[in-house]
Design a protein around this motif. Structure first.
Motif, mmCIF file in Angstrom:
data_model
loop_
_atom_site.group_PDB
_atom_site.id
_atom_site.type_symbol
_atom_site.label_atom_id
_atom_site.label_comp_id
_atom_site.label_asym_id
_atom_site.label_seq_id
_atom_site.Cartn_x
_atom_site.Cartn_y
_atom_site.Cartn_z
ATOM 1 N N UNK A 134 -0.143 2.714 0.596
ATOM 2 C CA UNK A 134 0.268 1.779 -0.255
ATOM 3 C C UNK A 134 -0.679 1.654 -1.505
ATOM 4 N N UNK A 135 -1.987 1.655 -1.183
ATOM 5 C CA UNK A 135 -3.230 1.437 -2.088
ATOM 6 C C UNK A 135 -3.586 2.732 -2.898
ATOM 7 N N UNK A 136 -3.159 3.718 -2.489
ATOM 8 C CA UNK A 136 -3.421 5.042 -3.230
ATOM 9 C C UNK A 136 -2.556 5.068 -4.504
ATOM 10 N N UNK A 137 -1.435 4.442 -4.401
ATOM 11 C CA UNK A 137 -0.415 4.584 -5.719
ATOM 12 C C UNK A 137 0.641 5.633 -5.231
ATOM 13 N N UNK A 138 0.581 6.258 -4.151
ATOM 14 C CA UNK A 138 1.830 7.023 -3.567
ATOM 15 C C UNK A 138 3.205 5.983 -3.663
ATOM 16 N N UNK A 139 2.888 5.105 -3.016
ATOM 17 C CA UNK A 139 3.999 4.044 -2.835
ATOM 18 C C UNK A 139 4.699 3.627 -4.364
ATOM 19 N N UNK A 140 3.678 3.443 -5.438
ATOM 20 C CA UNK A 140 4.456 3.117 -6.625
ATOM 21 C C UNK A 140 5.255 4.400 -7.277
ATOM 22 N N UNK A 141 4.414 5.452 -6.920
ATOM 23 C CA UNK A 141 5.123 6.543 -7.655
ATOM 24 C C UNK A 141 6.540 6.762 -7.136
#
Length: 218
Positions: free
Chosen positions: A138-145
């Motif tokens: 979640x916090x590495x940005x993979x989710x928002x990608x």
């Protein structure tokens, strides 16, 4: 980001509960195993819903417009617009959904659930602590990608199954899955190099490969 914060918090709580009901890969007993699976499904759905219900963010508008302008599946298959290097599987999916509905939220729903299931399944299988794995995801940005890009994340989700196939030494399944991912996004073809990392790095074959690459690029 603030709009999806409640979903992220709920997902972390559910991931913690999932971890608590897990002993390694399996529950301690049948009841805990069923509860663990149920909690895992909830994590998938909680993270999929913000992606499925989005109306804006990054390329969302372009995907909505493309879906609304898409032909039905019959028209698409009868045309000559499909090209193997232009993400044909994605366009087939787009037209398939457009054949039955003009609701773009349905168009977003199925990839959202599949992508989150694939990512979280991979984390669950390979990360000793599911909660920590979900936090990193979640916090590495993979989710928002996944909110921004459909074709890329669909290909990535399929490639995670391909990685598992390679780890399990199921070569045919690996190449088949890479090819399917390639049909969603052409850059997935880069995963064909992965089998080279399952053997010793410096062998006569390695030098022959480097020589071939050099000769091609001259």
């Amino acid at each position: 980001m603030s709009k999806i914060l409640p979903s992220l918090i709920a997902a972390l709580i559910l991931a913690w509960l999932t971890q608590r009901t897990t002993n390694g890969r399996y529950g301690v007993n049948k009841h805990q195993t069923n509860l663990n699976r149920f909690l895992f499904v909830l994590v998938v759905l909680v993270l999929a819903m913000p992606i499925a219900l989005r109306r804006s963010y990054n390329d969302t508008g372009a995907y909505i417009y493309s879906f609304q302008q898409a032909d039905t599946l019959k028209v698409l298959l009868e045309s000559d617009t499909l090209h193997i290097l232009r993400n044909p599987a994605f366009h087939v999916y787009e037209s398939l959904v457009r054949t039955y509905t003009d609701n773009y939220l349905i168009f977003f729903l199925f990839p959202a659930v599949f992508v989150q299931y694939s990512y979280l399944r991979f984390i669950r299988r390979h990360c000793p602590n599911f909660l920590v794995g979900v936090m990193i995801y979640l916090f590495l940005g993979t989710y928002t990608f996944a909110i921004a890009a459909m074709k890329q994340t669909l290909a990535m989700a399929i490639l995670l199954f391909a990685v598992d196939a390679l780890i399990d030494r199921k070569q045919i399944r690996f190449f088949l899955l890479v090819f399917i991912a390639f049909l969603f996004h052409t850059y997935a073809i880069a995963f064909l190099i992965l089998p080279l990392f399952t053997v010793r790095p410096w062998t006569p074959r390695t030098f022959l490969l480097l020589l071939a690459v050099y000769l091609v690029m001259r």
